[in-house]
Design a protein around this motif. Structure first.
Motif, mmCIF file in Angstrom:
data_model
loop_
_atom_site.group_PDB
_atom_site.id
_atom_site.type_symbol
_atom_site.label_atom_id
_atom_site.label_comp_id
_atom_site.label_asym_id
_atom_site.label_seq_id
_atom_site.Cartn_x
_atom_site.Cartn_y
_atom_site.Cartn_z
ATOM 1 N N ASP A 168 55.374 -53.552 47.582
ATOM 2 C CA ASP A 168 53.963 -53.250 47.335
ATOM 3 C C ASP A 168 53.708 -53.166 45.834
ATOM 4 O OD1 ASP A 168 53.515 -53.166 50.014
ATOM 5 O OD2 ASP A 168 53.393 -50.987 50.177
ATOM 6 N N TYR A 169 52.629 -53.797 45.403
ATOM 7 C CA TYR A 169 52.215 -53.744 43.998
ATOM 8 C C TYR A 169 50.739 -53.386 43.942
ATOM 9 C CZ TYR A 169 56.381 -56.648 43.152
ATOM 10 O OH TYR A 169 57.649 -57.142 43.097
ATOM 11 N N GLN A 170 50.347 -52.706 42.869
ATOM 12 C CA GLN A 170 48.933 -52.414 42.675
ATOM 13 C C GLN A 170 48.280 -53.585 41.952
ATOM 14 O OE1 GLN A 170 48.133 -48.548 41.163
ATOM 15 N NE2 GLN A 170 45.954 -48.919 40.924
ATOM 16 N N LEU A 171 47.103 -53.992 42.436
ATOM 17 C CA LEU A 171 46.372 -55.118 41.845
ATOM 18 C C LEU A 171 45.639 -54.642 40.588
ATOM 19 C CD1 LEU A 171 45.431 -58.099 42.264
ATOM 20 C CD2 LEU A 171 43.497 -57.171 43.506
ATOM 21 N N ILE A 172 45.885 -55.336 39.472
ATOM 22 C CA ILE A 172 45.210 -54.980 38.226
ATOM 23 C C ILE A 172 44.061 -55.937 37.942
ATOM 24 C CG2 ILE A 172 45.475 -54.651 35.729
ATOM 25 C CD1 ILE A 172 48.460 -54.292 36.191
ATOM 26 N N ASP A 173 44.333 -57.236 38.097
ATOM 27 C CA ASP A 173 43.348 -58.227 37.678
ATOM 28 C C ASP A 173 43.522 -59.521 38.463
ATOM 29 O OD1 ASP A 173 41.271 -59.276 36.191
ATOM 30 O OD2 ASP A 173 42.547 -59.922 34.535
ATOM 31 N N ILE A 174 42.428 -60.286 38.569
ATOM 32 C CA ILE A 174 42.471 -61.629 39.150
ATOM 33 C C ILE A 174 41.950 -62.580 38.076
ATOM 34 C CG2 ILE A 174 41.595 -63.159 40.951
ATOM 35 C CD1 ILE A 174 41.133 -60.702 42.704
ATOM 36 N N SER A 175 42.765 -63.575 37.722
ATOM 37 C CA SER A 175 42.334 -64.524 36.682
ATOM 38 C C SER A 175 41.531 -65.655 37.306
ATOM 39 C CB SER A 175 43.552 -65.093 35.950
ATOM 40 O OG SER A 175 44.348 -65.812 36.852
#
Length: 160
Positions: free
Chosen positions: A90-97
């Motif tokens: 599991d990873y936390q979403l920071i940004d979508i390019s």
């Protein structure tokens, strides 16, 4: 012998550490198996009786965990099959390019920027909509045999 020098092209990786052997007769439904060098989740297993020459055969139907394609294989039950090492992180979403890549926060505080958005339409819209609304999103990334893909999404509430 000859005096010529022989040059052998070495392939980068034999793929040995990406899988482990397991006897075909012991693989069950909902387990994992490698069919046609693709990691698959087993959805159906049927075993035929031993014939005149003595080998029971296992018929596996699996769904590729990355492309969702259905694959089949028949293996003698006493033989070994390759089973992929499948990990979910599991990873936390920071940004979508703009080019379709996501920026994720790992547990140790580093960023992971080499993953694309998933191809699954409903998951893709959930991620984009949730991110646009400013929600804190956690994505589950499934990895096997050197491939990684986002496979699930959790909403852990609005950003503070």
């Amino acid at each position: 012998m000859s005096d010529e020098e022989h040059h052998f092209e070495s392939k980068a990786d034999a793929g040995a550490s990406k899988t482990y052997p397991q006897q075909a007769g012991t693989i069950r439904k909902n387990g994992y198996i490698v069919i046609k060098s693709r990691p698959c989740k087993v959805v159906e297993v049927s075993t035929s009786k031993t014939g005149k020459h003595g080998h029971a055969k296992c018929h596996f139907v699996g769904i590729d965990i990355f492309t969702a394609k259905k694959l089949e294989d028949i293996v003698p039950s006493s033989h070994n099959c390759d089973v992929p090492h499948v990990n979910r992180t599991d990873y936390q979403l920071i940004d979508i390019s703009e080019d379709g890549f996501v920026s994720l926060l790992t547990e140790n505080g580093n960023t992971k920027d080499d993953l694309r958005l998933p191809t699954d339409e409903s998951l893709l819209t959930q991620i984009k909509d949730g991110f646009a609304e400013g929600k804190d999103l956690v994505v589950s990334v499934m990895s096997a045999m050197g491939e990684e893909q986002i496979c699930a999404l959790k909403d852990i509430g609005p950003k503070n």
